[in-house]
Design an enzyme around this catalytic site. Structure first.
Site, PDB file in Angstrom:
ATOM      1  CE  LYS A  56     -11.350  18.611   3.847  1.00 55.02           C
ATOM      2  NZ  LYS A  56     -11.844  17.408   4.462  1.00 55.02           N
ATOM      3  CB  CYS A 109     -15.132   6.985   6.850  1.00 50.42           C
ATOM      4  SG  CYS A 109     -14.098   8.354   6.320  1.00 50.42           S
ATOM      5  N   GLY A 148       0.838  -1.194   0.000  1.00 58.71           N
ATOM      6  CA  GLY A 148       0.000   0.000   0.000  1.00 58.71           C
ATOM      7  C   GLY A 148       0.874   1.246   0.000  1.00 58.71           C
ATOM      8  CB  CYS A 188     -10.013  15.975  12.584  1.00 59.84           C
ATOM      9  SG  CYS A 188     -10.862  15.151  11.267  1.00 59.84           S
ATOM     10  N   GLY A 246      -6.706  10.070   8.375  1.00 59.51           N
ATOM     11  CA  GLY A 246      -5.449  10.222   7.646  1.00 59.51           C
ATOM     12  C   GLY A 246      -4.299  10.589   8.566  1.00 59.51           C
TER      13      GLY A 246
HETATM   14  C1  LIG Z   1     -14.314  10.522   1.343  1.00 53.02           C
HETATM   15  C2  LIG Z   1     -13.265  10.459   2.411  1.00 53.02           C
HETATM   16  C3  LIG Z   1     -12.981  11.592   3.153  1.00 53.02           C
HETATM   17  C4  LIG Z   1     -12.002  11.547   4.148  1.00 53.02           C
HETATM   18  N1  LIG Z   1     -11.737  12.686   4.859  1.00 53.02           N
HETATM   19  C5  LIG Z   1     -10.735  12.677   5.764  1.00 53.02           C
HETATM   20  C6  LIG Z   1     -10.378  13.868   6.436  1.00 53.02           C
HETATM   21  O1  LIG Z   1     -10.943  14.940   6.212  1.00 53.02           O
HETATM   22  N2  LIG Z   1      -9.372  13.808   7.337  1.00 53.02           N
HETATM   23  C7  LIG Z   1      -8.721  12.637   7.609  1.00 53.02           C
HETATM   24  O2  LIG Z   1      -7.806  12.630   8.436  1.00 53.02           O
HETATM   25  N3  LIG Z   1      -9.040  11.490   6.989  1.00 53.02           N
HETATM   26  C8  LIG Z   1     -10.027  11.487   6.061  1.00 53.02           C
HETATM   27  N4  LIG Z   1     -10.361  10.336   5.411  1.00 53.02           N
HETATM   28  C9  LIG Z   1      -9.691   9.091   5.828  1.00 53.02           C
HETATM   29  C10 LIG Z   1      -8.370   8.899   5.136  1.00 53.02           C
HETATM   30  O3  LIG Z   1      -8.535   8.932   3.751  1.00 53.02           O
HETATM   31  C11 LIG Z   1      -7.811   7.560   5.585  1.00 53.02           C
HETATM   32  O4  LIG Z   1      -7.531   7.650   6.950  1.00 53.02           O
HETATM   33  C12 LIG Z   1      -6.553   7.203   4.835  1.00 53.02           C
HETATM   34  O5  LIG Z   1      -6.830   7.040   3.464  1.00 53.02           O
HETATM   35  C13 LIG Z   1      -5.946   5.938   5.407  1.00 53.02           C
HETATM   36  O6  LIG Z   1      -4.750   5.676   4.765  1.00 53.02           O
HETATM   37  P1  LIG Z   1      -4.215   4.197   4.542  1.00 53.02           P
HETATM   38  O7  LIG Z   1      -2.915   4.360   3.862  1.00 53.02           O
HETATM   39  O8  LIG Z   1      -4.287   3.451   5.809  1.00 53.02           O
HETATM   40  O9  LIG Z   1      -5.277   3.513   3.575  1.00 53.02           O
HETATM   41  P2  LIG Z   1      -5.682   3.893   2.093  1.00 53.02           P
HETATM   42  O10 LIG Z   1      -5.573   5.348   1.866  1.00 53.02           O
HETATM   43  O11 LIG Z   1      -6.997   3.263   1.858  1.00 53.02           O
HETATM   44  O12 LIG Z   1      -4.584   3.180   1.185  1.00 53.02           O
HETATM   45  C14 LIG Z   1      -4.511   1.804   0.994  1.00 53.02           C
HETATM   46  C15 LIG Z   1      -3.685   1.559  -0.255  1.00 53.02           C
HETATM   47  O13 LIG Z   1      -3.520   0.149  -0.429  1.00 53.02           O
HETATM   48  C16 LIG Z   1      -3.729  -0.192  -1.771  1.00 53.02           C
HETATM   49  N5  LIG Z   1      -4.245  -1.564  -1.852  1.00 53.02           N
HETATM   50  C17 LIG Z   1      -5.296  -2.093  -1.198  1.00 53.02           C
HETATM   51  N6  LIG Z   1      -5.446  -3.382  -1.523  1.00 53.02           N
HETATM   52  C18 LIG Z   1      -4.489  -3.687  -2.416  1.00 53.02           C
HETATM   53  C19 LIG Z   1      -4.137  -4.853  -3.128  1.00 53.02           C
HETATM   54  N7  LIG Z   1      -4.790  -6.024  -2.990  1.00 53.02           N
HETATM   55  N8  LIG Z   1      -3.100  -4.783  -3.989  1.00 53.02           N
HETATM   56  C20 LIG Z   1      -2.394  -3.651  -4.146  1.00 53.02           C
HETATM   57  N9  LIG Z   1      -2.683  -2.500  -3.487  1.00 53.02           N
HETATM   58  C21 LIG Z   1      -3.716  -2.521  -2.639  1.00 53.02           C
HETATM   59  C22 LIG Z   1      -4.752   0.827  -2.266  1.00 53.02           C
HETATM   60  O14 LIG Z   1      -4.685   0.983  -3.683  1.00 53.02           O
HETATM   61  C23 LIG Z   1      -4.361   2.089  -1.520  1.00 53.02           C
HETATM   62  O15 LIG Z   1      -3.471   2.908  -2.241  1.00 53.02           O
HETATM   63  C24 LIG Z   1     -11.316  10.344   4.401  1.00 53.02           C
HETATM   64  C25 LIG Z   1     -11.604   9.195   3.642  1.00 53.02           C
HETATM   65  C26 LIG Z   1     -12.546   9.256   2.648  1.00 53.02           C
HETATM   66  C27 LIG Z   1     -12.812   8.020   1.828  1.00 53.02           C
END
Ligand SMILES: Cc1cc2nc3c(=O)[nH]c(=O)nc-3n(C[C@H](O)[C@H](O)[C@H](O)COP(=O)(O)OP(=O)(O)OC[C@H]3O[C@@H](n4cnc5c(N)ncnc54)[C@H](O)[C@@H]3O)c2cc1C
Length: 399
Positions: free
Chosen positions: A383, A161, A8, A348, A313
């Site tokens: 933001k 979320c 990821g 946040c 995030g």
């Molecule tokens: C609409 C929305 C609004 C948000 N607003 C906020 C906000 O205002 N403030 C905040 O702090 N957080 C916010 N968030 C939450 C924030 O986006 C997440 O906390 C963050 O994305 C988590 O990061 P991560 O790296 O753990 O997971 P992710 O960002 O989900 O990344 C996971 C990665 O793994 C990869 N992956 C998954 N499975 C596979 C596989 N089988 N093979 C290869 N690659 C794979 C994906 O492609 C992705 O790139 C929001 C989320 C959403 C959806």
């Protein structure tokens, strides 16, 4: 030289990979695998349906960032993970051996849990991927052309979320006013939460009181303790018999661990998230770490309708920094750092179109010594500024 594999390349994975490489330099070969070739700044997805952002505004390519940092980037779907033989296989049958593994694969959207929830073939919208947010925008344009109607925004059972649902709700209210549809478009917030702004956290400072004020001011109707049974054309049915009509609906789905991680049943919980200790090591494996949305973070107080704990995030990146520190310490034979995710501080911004709330606390989860909330238009501008700051710095590989 140690082989360090990061699964990821998003908030958690990018932070972990860059921090590890920066500290270990030639002591480690760091490889990141992600199915996507780009980073998407999810917090801005709330603006895509209203035409305020498109992909180029909120994304950048991953390969140049990792190449600049001497990290190998492989774009592929992770097919399977073998913890015993310490290998990861991608869908093109390439085998990646590792000495240390970092799981940062986020979540799979659990649309299948409720009939009609999947925006691809169902009846409501989602903003949880860029493509879904674009579709939600096309449907919003049709809704405006058809002169509005009932709007439902919400979060289903098992969702975590909640913040995104509230942000989209308040942005929707703002857009309805702009399109002069607010008088003919009653808005209802339908949520699994037991009360307003529970947020999967058991509340956060004065968030409930502040949201209550905002709901009254904008005449938003609230339906709590909502367990969704099915969604059909223009109608949401809850398991307790409540029926809520809509012309436009956006619902936050629940999350599951992604397939290759969920398959690791000895280190994951029932939803497929990695169970970790305070060093972020997976149960029973000192060389396997997890961070971000991929970790298991059980709710401290169960709710009548299940609400999961959000992994934001900022929290994901802070977890990734602890993981990076501990991978580096493991390689160097130094002492590992313990930091429970709930004890990480919270930062946040909840956007509401032209205002919002800045939220900070000493601890992400209770008990907290303080949780401060600052409402007002400066939250919206904060933001906007943070979006530019984040994208500019991360594009340069600064995490
Ligand atoms: C609409 C929305 C609004 C948000 N607003 C906020 C906000 O205002 N403030 C905040 O702090 N957080 C916010 N968030 C939450 C924030 O986006 C997440 O906390 C963050 O994305 C988590 O990061 P991560 O790296 O753990 O997971 P992710 O960002 O989900 O990344 C996971 C990665 O793994 C990869 N992956 C998954 N499975 C596979 C596989 N089988 N093979 C290869 N690659 C794979 C994906 O492609 C992705 O790139 C929001 C989320 C959403 C959806």
């Amino acid at each position: 030289m140690k082989n360090i594999l990061v699964l990821g390349g998003s908030f958690a994975g990018m932070t972990a990979a860059i921090e590890i490489k920066q500290h270990l330099k030639d002591m480690a070969q760091v490889t990141v695998i992600d199915k996507r070739d780009e980073f998407i700044f999810n917090p801005s997805l709330i603006w895509v349906p209203f035409g305020l952002r498109d992909k180029k505004d909120i994304s950048f390519k991953l390969d140049p960032v990792f190449t600049k940092k001497n990290i190998t980037f492989k774009q592929a779907i992770i097919a399977s993970i073998d913890l015993k033989y310490q290998t990861v296989t991608t869908d093109d049958n390439q085998l990646f051996p590792y000495d240390y593994l970092v799981i940062a694969t986020g979540a799979k959207l659990n649309y299948a849990s409720i009939p009609g929830l999947d925006p691809a073939d169902g009846f409501c919208q989602s903003i949880f991927t860029y493509d879904d947010a674009v579709r939600a925008g096309d449907e919003f344009d049709k809704f405006v052309a058809n002169k509005g109607g009932e709007v439902v925004i919400g979060a289903v059972q098992g969702a975590s979320c909640f913040g995104a649902a509230y942000e989209f709700l308040f942005n929707m209210v703002y857009q309805l006013k702009k399109h002069k549809l607010d008088k003919v478009s009653p808005v209802t917030f339908v949520t699994a939460e037991p009360y307003l702004a529970h947020l999967g956290l058991g509340g956060f400072g004065m968030a409930t009181q502040m949201c209550n004020f905002m709901f009254k001011q904008s005449h938003i109707k609230l339906e709590c303790d909502s367990e969704f049974k099915k969604i059909t054309q223009n109608k949401i049915e809850l398991t307790d018999g409540r029926v809520i009509p809509f012309k436009y609906a956006m619902l936050t789905p629940g999350y599951l661990g992604v397939d290759p991680v969920r398959a690791l049943t000895d280190i994951t919980d029932s939803n497929g998230f990695v169970k970790i200790n305070d060093y972020y090591q997976a149960n029973g494996y000192t060389n396997v770490f997890a961070c971000g949305v991929a970790i298991s973070l059980p709710a401290s107080q169960p709710t009548k309708v299940p609400c999961a704990v959000p992994k934001t995030g900022y929290l994901s990146e802070e977890m990734a920094k602890v993981v990076a520190h501990n991978v580096v310490a493991s390689v160097k034979g130094e002492k590992l750092t313990a930091k429970n995710p709930g004890e990480i501080d919270a930062k946040c911004i909840m956007d509401a179109g032209n205002n919002g709330i800045i939220m900070t606390a000493d601890h992400f989860l209770e008990p907290r010594a303080h949780a401060w909330l600052i409402p007002g238009p400066e939250a919206h501008f904060a933001k906007l500024a943070f979006e530019k700051y984040f994208l500019t710095t991360h594009k340069m590989g600064i995490v």
